[in-house]
Design an enzyme around this catalytic site. Structure first.
Site, short mmCIF file in Angstrom:
data_model
loop_
_atom_site.label_atom_id
_atom_site.label_comp_id
_atom_site.label_asym_id
_atom_site.label_seq_id
_atom_site.Cartn_x
_atom_site.Cartn_y
_atom_site.Cartn_z
N ARG A 234 -11.66 6.59 -12.81
CA ARG A 234 -12.28 5.94 -14.23
C ARG A 234 -13.09 4.34 -13.97
O ARG A 234 -12.62 3.45 -12.96
CB ARG A 234 -10.87 4.71 -15.03
CG ARG A 234 -10.94 6.25 -16.08
CD ARG A 234 -11.77 7.37 -17.00
NE ARG A 234 -12.36 6.07 -17.75
CZ ARG A 234 -12.08 6.42 -18.86
NH1 ARG A 234 -11.40 6.92 -19.40
NH2 ARG A 234 -12.64 5.55 -19.62
N GLU A 263 -21.90 3.60 -17.19
CA GLU A 263 -22.54 5.42 -16.50
C GLU A 263 -23.58 6.29 -17.10
O GLU A 263 -23.64 4.89 -19.17
CB GLU A 263 -21.46 6.28 -16.30
CG GLU A 263 -20.50 6.12 -15.61
CD GLU A 263 -19.46 6.44 -15.23
OE1 GLU A 263 -19.62 7.63 -15.69
OE2 GLU A 263 -18.60 7.12 -14.66
N HIS A 282 -20.24 10.97 -11.01
CA HIS A 282 -18.96 11.61 -11.57
C HIS A 282 -19.26 12.73 -11.42
O HIS A 282 -19.48 13.11 -12.65
CB HIS A 282 -19.07 10.86 -12.52
CG HIS A 282 -18.13 10.85 -13.99
ND1 HIS A 282 -17.85 9.75 -14.65
CD2 HIS A 282 -16.94 12.16 -13.71
CE1 HIS A 282 -16.02 9.86 -15.39
NE2 HIS A 282 -15.71 11.57 -15.15
P1 NAD Z 1 -2.26 11.78 -15.10
O1 NAD Z 1 -2.13 11.15 -16.93
O2 NAD Z 1 -1.79 13.25 -14.67
O3 NAD Z 1 -1.76 10.28 -13.99
C1 NAD Z 1 -1.99 8.95 -14.23
C2 NAD Z 1 -0.93 7.98 -13.47
O4 NAD Z 1 -1.38 6.79 -13.28
C3 NAD Z 1 0.46 8.34 -13.94
O5 NAD Z 1 1.43 9.39 -13.17
C4 NAD Z 1 0.88 7.28 -14.69
O6 NAD Z 1 2.33 6.74 -14.06
C5 NAD Z 1 0.58 6.51 -13.50
N1 NAD Z 1 -0.11 4.70 -14.56
C6 NAD Z 1 -0.42 4.57 -15.58
N2 NAD Z 1 -0.86 2.78 -15.10
C7 NAD Z 1 -0.73 2.51 -13.55
C8 NAD Z 1 -0.55 1.45 -13.10
N3 NAD Z 1 -0.57 0.37 -14.00
N4 NAD Z 1 -0.05 1.87 -11.48
C9 NAD Z 1 0.57 2.99 -11.36
N5 NAD Z 1 0.20 3.21 -11.97
C10 NAD Z 1 0.12 3.95 -13.07
O7 NAD Z 1 -3.79 11.51 -14.77
P2 NAD Z 1 -4.51 12.25 -14.81
O8 NAD Z 1 -5.04 13.73 -15.08
O9 NAD Z 1 -4.10 12.59 -12.78
O10 NAD Z 1 -6.21 11.60 -14.23
C11 NAD Z 1 -5.81 10.25 -13.02
C12 NAD Z 1 -7.30 9.63 -13.22
O11 NAD Z 1 -8.19 10.71 -12.92
C13 NAD Z 1 -7.90 9.46 -14.68
O12 NAD Z 1 -8.56 8.20 -15.06
C14 NAD Z 1 -8.55 10.48 -15.35
O13 NAD Z 1 -9.68 10.10 -16.52
C15 NAD Z 1 -9.69 10.42 -14.38
N6 NAD Z 1 -10.60 11.67 -14.15
C16 NAD Z 1 -11.48 11.63 -13.12
C17 NAD Z 1 -12.45 12.96 -12.89
C18 NAD Z 1 -13.94 12.61 -12.59
O14 NAD Z 1 -14.55 13.20 -12.48
N7 NAD Z 1 -14.06 11.94 -11.68
C19 NAD Z 1 -11.98 14.16 -14.01
C20 NAD Z 1 -10.75 13.65 -14.36
C21 NAD Z 1 -9.92 12.54 -14.30
#
Ligand code: NAD
Length: 536
Positions: A234, A263, A282
């Site tokens: 993000r 964005e 994105h």
């Molecule tokens: P998820 O919830 O499965 O994993 C997120 C992880 O981050 C968790 O394990 C959590 O414990 C960890 N976390 C939270 N706060 C933290 C901190 N302060 N320090 C370290 N670790 C921390 O989520 P996901 O499905 O793996 O998605 C991850 C990110 O990717 C999200 O922000 C999501 O919005 C983004 N995303 C982007 C796209 C894109 O198009 N670029 C697509 C899908 C998801």
């Protein structure tokens, strides 16, 4: 009468087929409708399924007299007026898991593109040149990949990185050792330790107060010279200005960005000129397969909600079957008490919660399950993306993170509608409690051993200080200087001249520096800011 479903925003056909297969449904497929036309027609539909283009506004929801479910084929629900949907009892359902592989595969595509100069090579060939000498690249093999956030996407990247012969390390204080072991990832105890070792740094956390600006100038300075930085999570997790400065002074070899603080990226954004930055619009989730996955997930969940009243996938449908008017305030209190406890523990360095124990007064015992879910949701706020937490999934999300949830034996004496949440993390343990009396606003009445009395709303600042004259005045002045309006201020102490605790309820979101300002004051020992998100 058939149940009418509007499918808009070109939701993938595989999902729509699921809906069309149900005889009770009448499916109306429309491209994205102008807002005025949608407003005109919305009254006929029992459900709407879309992506992000159609804005599900408060006005639209209020016109939607038959609407029971809003399905979002994707993760983000920023385009949906969630509070109003909740207020009207309309379930909102999203599809959070279908994107994982798409993002993980793009990660390697983009990183290799950067390391092997693929975009430059391709452009020069199309330009009629043959510039082999300028295209010397580097390899992934043997490099250390540092992952911040070992969730779905972080884990999927870790798995694939092994195939490239990378050494994989990660920092995620919120997941247990088992996941690290299962993914063959070395756990780094601190972000700093990860930064010191990583040659490719990549973030995969949600955007929360804790992760906003997580990779800032100081973090980037810790990376080895020649490292690269990737943000496909993000916008805002990596500080853009700090990243530019680190690239400008040659400290980093490059970066990959798929997400931005604002964005879409418009005009001549400064990053556009950087040849050592791979800029993507994105497109992490933009694969045919991911779009199919999220369409099928969302449509199946909407079908089950409409046909069977199954709200287990709903983000806001947790009050189904409970009396919202009477239990709502208690759920809110449980959720917010847990959020306060987690934030206080985190500021003491105890992030990996091991257990959550809930005690309830006699009148709330029969709703202990829902209250425990609300407390688990509060504990997860700021750790898990808000869009992913609901009262139905909160317990399983918490348990999956290794947190033991329990409802304490016996009634809780102070009040028949009292709630106490105790979180334990390593050597630390903290209880936060309150009362949700009928016809009164819920109040927080206990933090640790201190008796307080404050409404858990807006933003709370919890201070610990030495009980000496003048502290309250200094705190009040510092907050006023920061333009912060105090709604309530409750000071508590155990014994004169000893340790004291203040809970200050303030209007709106405080400036980012307020915590440092407060902790710099004489006699203030700690300051924790808790901004309450979402509803219960
Ligand atoms: P998820 O919830 O499965 O994993 C997120 C992880 O981050 C968790 O394990 C959590 O414990 C960890 N976390 C939270 N706060 C933290 C901190 N302060 N320090 C370290 N670790 C921390 O989520 P996901 O499905 O793996 O998605 C991850 C990110 O990717 C999200 O922000 C999501 O919005 C983004 N995303 C982007 C796209 C894109 O198009 N670029 C697509 C899908 C998801």
């Amino acid at each position: 009468m058939p149940l009418k479903i509007l499918v808009t925003d070109e939701v993938d056909a595989e999902g729509v087929t699921l809906l069309r297969a149900v005889p009770e449904f009448e499916v109306d497929e429309q491209p994205t409708l102008p807002a005025s036309e949608l407003l005109e027609r919305i009254g006929q539909y029992d459900a709407i399924v879309g992506r992000s283009a159609t804005k599900i506004t408060a006005a639209l929801l209020r016109r939607a007299t038959r609407l029971k479910v809003v399905g979002r084929a994707g993760v983000g629900v920023d385009n949906i007026a969630m509070d109003v949907a909740t207020e009207l009892g309309i379930a909102v359902i999203n599809a959070p898991a279908g994107n994982t592989v798409a993002v993980a595969e793009l990660f390697f595509g983009a990183v290799i593109s950067l390391l092997r100069h693929l975009t430059r090579a391709d452009a020069s060939m199309h330009d009629g040149r043959w510039d082999r000498s300028e295209l010397l690249g580097t390899e992934l093999r043997g490099k250390t990949l540092g992952i911040v956030g070992l969730g779905r996407i972080g884990s999927a990247i870790a798995q694939r990185a092994h195939a490239f012969g990378m050494e994989v390390i990660a920092y995620d204080p919120y997941v247990g050792d088992e996941r690290f072991a299962a993914q063959r990832v070395r756990r780094e105890p601190t972000l700093e330790a990860l930064l010191d070792a990583a040659q490719v740094l990549t973030v995969h956390t949600p955007l929360t107060d804790e992760t906003t600006g997580l990779v800032d100038a100081a973090a980037l300075a810790r990376l080895r010279t020649g490292a690269i930085v990737v943000n496909m999570a993000r916008g805002g997790i990596v500080d853009d200005d700090a990243l530019r400065a680190a690239l400008d002074r040659g400290h980093l070899a490059g970066a990959v960005l798929d997400v931005y603080a604002k964005e879409p990226l418009t005009g001549d954004h400064p990053f556009r000129g950087y040849t050592d930055v791979v800029l993507l619009p994105h497109i992490g989730a933009s694969t045919a397969e991911a779009q199919q996955n999220v369409a099928v997930d969302a449509c199946a969940a909407v079908r089950d909600a409409l046909l069977n009243g199954d709200l287990s996938r709903s983000l806001n449908g947790a009050l189904a079957g409970e009396d919202a008017a009477t239990l709502g305030p208690a759920l809110l209190l449980a959720r917010r008490a847990a959020a306060v406890a987690r934030a206080l523990l985190a500021d003491r360095g105890a992030t990996a919660v091991e257990s959550l124990t809930l005690k309830t007064g006699d009148d709330l015992t029969s709703s202990a399950g829902a209250l425990l879910a609300a407390a688990a949701a509060g504990m997860l706020e700021g750790v898990v993306e808000l869009e992913r937490i609901n009262l139905i999934n909160a317990r399983s999300l918490a348990t999956a993170r290794g947190v033991v949830l329990a409802h304490g034996e016996g009634g809780f004496a102070p009040h028949s509608r009292a709630i106490e949440v105790r979180l334990s993390a390593g050597a630390h343990s903290l209880r936060v409690g309150g009362v949700a009396a009928l016809d009164f606003t819920p109040r927080l009445t206990r933090i640790g051993d201190f008796h307080v009395d404050v409404a858990p709303r807006g933003t709370l600042v919890v201070l610990t200080n030495h009980d000496v004259p003048g502290v309250i005045g200094r705190v009040g002045t510092a907050l006023a200087d920061a333009g912060v309006n105090i709604a309530e201020y409750h000071q508590a102490r155990l014994a004169a001249g000893g340790e004291a605790l203040a809970v200050i309820s303030i209007d709106g979101a405080p400036p980012a520096h307020v915590r440092n300002t407060l902790t710099a004051l004489r006699d203030v020992r700690s300051a924790t800011v808790v901004r309450f998100e979402g509803g219960a």
